[in-house]
Design a protein around this motif. Structure first.
Motif, PDB file in Angstrom:
ATOM      1  N   ASP A 114      41.811  44.471  46.440  1.00 53.52           N
ATOM      2  CA  ASP A 114      41.509  43.397  45.484  1.00 53.52           C
ATOM      3  C   ASP A 114      39.982  43.220  45.458  1.00 53.52           C
ATOM      4  O   ASP A 114      39.430  42.321  46.081  1.00 53.52           O
ATOM      5  CB  ASP A 114      42.209  42.115  45.909  1.00 53.52           C
ATOM      6  N   LEU A 115      39.315  44.086  44.733  1.00 54.10           N
ATOM      7  CA  LEU A 115      37.859  44.198  44.819  1.00 54.10           C
ATOM      8  C   LEU A 115      37.128  42.950  44.334  1.00 54.10           C
ATOM      9  O   LEU A 115      36.062  42.614  44.853  1.00 54.10           O
ATOM     10  CB  LEU A 115      37.389  45.420  44.019  1.00 54.10           C
ATOM     11  N   ASP A 116      37.674  42.269  43.320  1.00 50.60           N
ATOM     12  CA  ASP A 116      36.984  41.071  42.831  1.00 50.60           C
ATOM     13  C   ASP A 116      37.445  39.800  43.527  1.00 50.60           C
ATOM     14  O   ASP A 116      36.937  38.706  43.252  1.00 50.60           O
ATOM     15  CB  ASP A 116      37.134  40.937  41.315  1.00 50.60           C
ATOM     16  N   GLU A 148      41.540  48.418  39.820  1.00 47.24           N
ATOM     17  CA  GLU A 148      41.636  48.215  41.274  1.00 47.24           C
ATOM     18  C   GLU A 148      42.812  48.997  41.850  1.00 47.24           C
ATOM     19  O   GLU A 148      42.701  49.624  42.911  1.00 47.24           O
ATOM     20  CB  GLU A 148      41.790  46.719  41.569  1.00 47.24           C
ATOM     21  N   GLU A 157      47.801  41.570  35.421  1.00 46.36           N
ATOM     22  CA  GLU A 157      47.389  42.099  36.718  1.00 46.36           C
ATOM     23  C   GLU A 157      48.496  41.865  37.736  1.00 46.36           C
ATOM     24  O   GLU A 157      49.242  40.874  37.669  1.00 46.36           O
ATOM     25  CB  GLU A 157      46.083  41.450  37.196  1.00 46.36           C
ATOM     26  N   SER A 163      43.974  44.557  39.157  1.00 50.56           N
ATOM     27  CA  SER A 163      43.868  45.129  37.819  1.00 50.56           C
ATOM     28  C   SER A 163      44.235  46.605  37.891  1.00 50.56           C
ATOM     29  O   SER A 163      44.388  47.178  38.967  1.00 50.56           O
ATOM     30  CB  SER A 163      42.439  44.974  37.298  1.00 50.56           C
ATOM     31  N   ARG A 222      26.373  40.906  38.576  1.00 45.61           N
ATOM     32  CA  ARG A 222      27.745  41.401  38.571  1.00 45.61           C
ATOM     33  C   ARG A 222      27.831  42.637  39.452  1.00 45.61           C
ATOM     34  O   ARG A 222      26.908  43.431  39.516  1.00 45.61           O
ATOM     35  CB  ARG A 222      28.185  41.746  37.142  1.00 45.61           C
ATOM     36  N   ASN A 260      40.182  38.042  43.315  1.00 41.21           N
ATOM     37  CA  ASN A 260      40.859  37.009  42.526  1.00 41.21           C
ATOM     38  C   ASN A 260      42.341  36.884  42.850  1.00 41.21           C
ATOM     39  O   ASN A 260      43.073  36.151  42.194  1.00 41.21           O
ATOM     40  CB  ASN A 260      40.676  37.274  41.025  1.00 41.21           C
ATOM     41  N   LYS A 279      30.418  45.950  40.587  1.00 36.80           N
ATOM     42  CA  LYS A 279      31.573  46.733  40.167  1.00 36.80           C
ATOM     43  C   LYS A 279      31.720  47.935  41.085  1.00 36.80           C
ATOM     44  O   LYS A 279      30.739  48.623  41.392  1.00 36.80           O
ATOM     45  CB  LYS A 279      31.398  47.207  38.718  1.00 36.80           C
ATOM     46  N   ASP A 296      28.743  40.713  49.321  1.00 39.03           N
ATOM     47  CA  ASP A 296      28.458  39.523  48.519  1.00 39.03           C
ATOM     48  C   ASP A 296      27.021  39.598  48.023  1.00 39.03           C
ATOM     49  O   ASP A 296      26.120  40.026  48.762  1.00 39.03           O
ATOM     50  CB  ASP A 296      28.647  38.246  49.346  1.00 39.03           C
TER      51      ASP A 296
END
Length: 545
Positions: A332-334, A343, A374, A340, A431, A336, A433, A422
């Motif tokens: 879960d790279l972001d 991911e 997702e 996705s 951002r 949230n 990615k 972070d």
């Protein structure tokens, strides 16, 4: 399921093929040295020198076969993409580390599940389904090649017991012949990367006087030839050097460093603060590749992944669900709480070397719990449960996933170290990615070279101002990069014999590298064998005439 030579059988062959020569030596080779010897033996069966490059799929396939592998077309395509122009010896070693052979026992176990009559035979139709639908899927042509073997096929049936025996024996003999050829040919054994000292010096390397860097050109030949070690000649005894430079770096013991591998629940924080202009920046976490510590206690009991209740319904065990939850957090790279398609494909590439397309993702959304298109954590769990049900509770494919993510048979994370990045900024909202790095693409090499050139100490080879050795030192490792600004390729001979308490990522004390015109390359990463003791890096770089 990929048909590849037996891991257990091949490894025992590797040892037996060398046993006669090892018995005559005072110090036996380590497993790492045996691995590199087999790599060199296979490579030098196809090429005249380890400095030559693999320039075609056919050459890669042939070299892997001589190393005791039997790669499928899918495996070849994984490492030889449309963008690949060549692979070098280092790339070849990386591929061999990743493509582990399958043991005879594993082959038999895979075939036996389709042996409905328990007579050692499988119908060709059932065999086709097994080899094209499970694991690393084979092509129709590859399956036809198996079913057309006269010795193991008759009346539309495949004798898998005979096949496994023939298969492993053939690959063992191939590897054995390759290694024996290297062993008996002293000239071949000294070829470039194969120029490995057969027996450690009997005296303490630290007691050998260190030649001055400024007079190394005059004394280099005597340093190599007057050691009193006639058991194996180095390149210095057969080639003349145009020029040489040496580096001596003494590093103190690190008493504060934890000698254990970083545990998942042990958090270490590393930070950087600075000013960056507008643009796109790549953050590339990496390791030196010098070593992976062996597990202190071998795992003797395999964790249970699934179970059936009294009604026969299949469930994931509590321990496996916990592990899957940890894996979910990693992919879960972001952050949230959802996966996705992008991911999820990082996970798929890591565990199966395949991507999930839009159509398959739509089916996934229709059958499993999703939010905003997702996959939820529960959906991820159900997806793995479906895989277990598809295999009627057979956990082997689930174990492939777990091993790919760095877990051992006890569901302990022993071969991976998750991390979190972070980013904080004062005047903008940055951002981040994740980007997939293709195998053997050179992206990591380029990034390391650029970093070392910016931060390291540069030394020009005397008389050859276009050849520069860059050395970057940190508390726990040293990296060297060779820069060739000339219009011609150069061959650099590297000798680490006088280093003390050191190990490098190539596994060799003496080797040579070819540096293309107008290019840079990572020469070696060096670390202490025992970080609690003082270690000394002493390396001589020589230009071969």
């Amino acid at each position: 399921m990929a048909i590849s030579p037996g891991r257990d059988a091949a490894f025992s062959c590797q040892k037996s093929a060398l046993s006669e020569s090892l018995r005559t030596k005072k110090f036996p080779l380590t497993e790492e040295e045996i691995f590199y010897m087999n790599c060199r033996a296979a490579y030098l069966t196809v090429f005249k020198s380890s400095l030559e490059n693999i320039i075609s799929k056919e050459q890669l396939y042939l070299a892997l076969q001589h190393a005791g592998r039997n790669p499928s077309q899918k495996t070849i395509n994984k490492y030889w993409t449309p963008q690949t122009a060549k692979l070098n010896f280092d790339d070849f070693c990386i591929i061999l580390r990743k493509e582990k052979p399958t043991s005879k026992a594993e082959l038999l176990k895979s075939f036996k599940q389709l042996d409905v009559n328990d007579d050692g035979c499988i119908l060709h139709a059932d065999l086709y389904k097994l080899l094209t639908k499970r694991g690393e899927k084979m092509t129709r042509e590859e399956v036809n090649a198996v079913t057309s073997l006269a010795d193991v096929n008759a009346d539309g049936k495949f004798d898998y017991i005979k096949f496994c025996k023939l298969y492993v024996t053939t690959n063992e003999q191939c590897l054995k012949t390759t290694v024996e050829k290297l062993e008996v040919d002293s000239k071949l054994r000294r070829q470039q990367f194969g120029n490995h000292i057969e027996e450690p010096p009997e005296r303490d390397p630290s007691s050998v006087p260190k030649p001055s860097p400024r007079i190394i050109r005059k004394t280099e030949q005597e340093t190599f030839s007057n050691k009193g070690d006639t058991r194996s000649s180095s390149l210095a005894t057969t080639r003349k050097f145009k020029t040489s430079i040496s580096f001596t770096i003494t590093m103190g013991a690190n008493s504060n460093r934890n000698s254990k591998l970083t545990e998942p629940n042990s958090i270490k924080v590393f930070g950087w603060t600075g000013e960056l202009g507008p643009g796109i920046y790549w953050l590339i976490p990496s390791t030196t590749g010098c070593r992976l510590r062996k597990e202190i206690k071998p795992v003797t009991e395999e964790a249970q992944l699934v179970y059936r209740d009294e009604t026969g319904e299949l469930f994931l065990t509590k321990e496996f669900r916990s592990t899957l939850s940890d894996i979910f957090e990693v992919i879960d790279l972001d952050g949230n709480g959802l996966l996705s398609l992008e991911e999820y494909n990082f996970f798929e590439l890591r565990t199966s070397d395949e991507k999930c397309d839009e159509d398959a993702w739509a089916v996934c959304r229709d059958n499993f719990d999703t939010k905003k298109n997702e996959l939820t954590r529960q959906g991820f769990m159900d997806l793995n449960l479906m895989e277990a049900n598809d295999r009627e509770g057979d956990p082997r494919d689930l174990w492939v996933t777990l091993h790919s993510m760095g877990y051992n048979k006890a569901l302990e994370l022993t071969e991976a170290c998750p991390f979190v990045i972070d980013i904080y900024a004062d005047k903008c909202k940055p951002r981040i990615k994740a980007v997939h790095m293709e195998a053997c693409s050179g992206q990591l090499e380029k990034a390391i070279c650029k970093s070392v050139l910016n931060k390291g100490d540069a030394r020009v080879m005397d008389g050859y101002e276009n050849i520069i050795v860059h050395t970057y030192k940190r508390d726990t490792w040293i990296t060297s990069v060779i820069e060739n600004k000339s219009d011609n390729k150069v061959i650099i001979h590297i000798n680490n014999e006088l280093s003390k308490n050191c190990i490098n990522n190539r596994g060799l004390n003496i080797f040579a590298v070819e540096v293309a015109p107008k290019s840079t390359m990572v020469c070696q990463h060096v670390m202490p064998v025992n970080e609690r003791q003082e270690w000394m890096y002493y390396c001589v770089y020589s230009l071969i005439s």
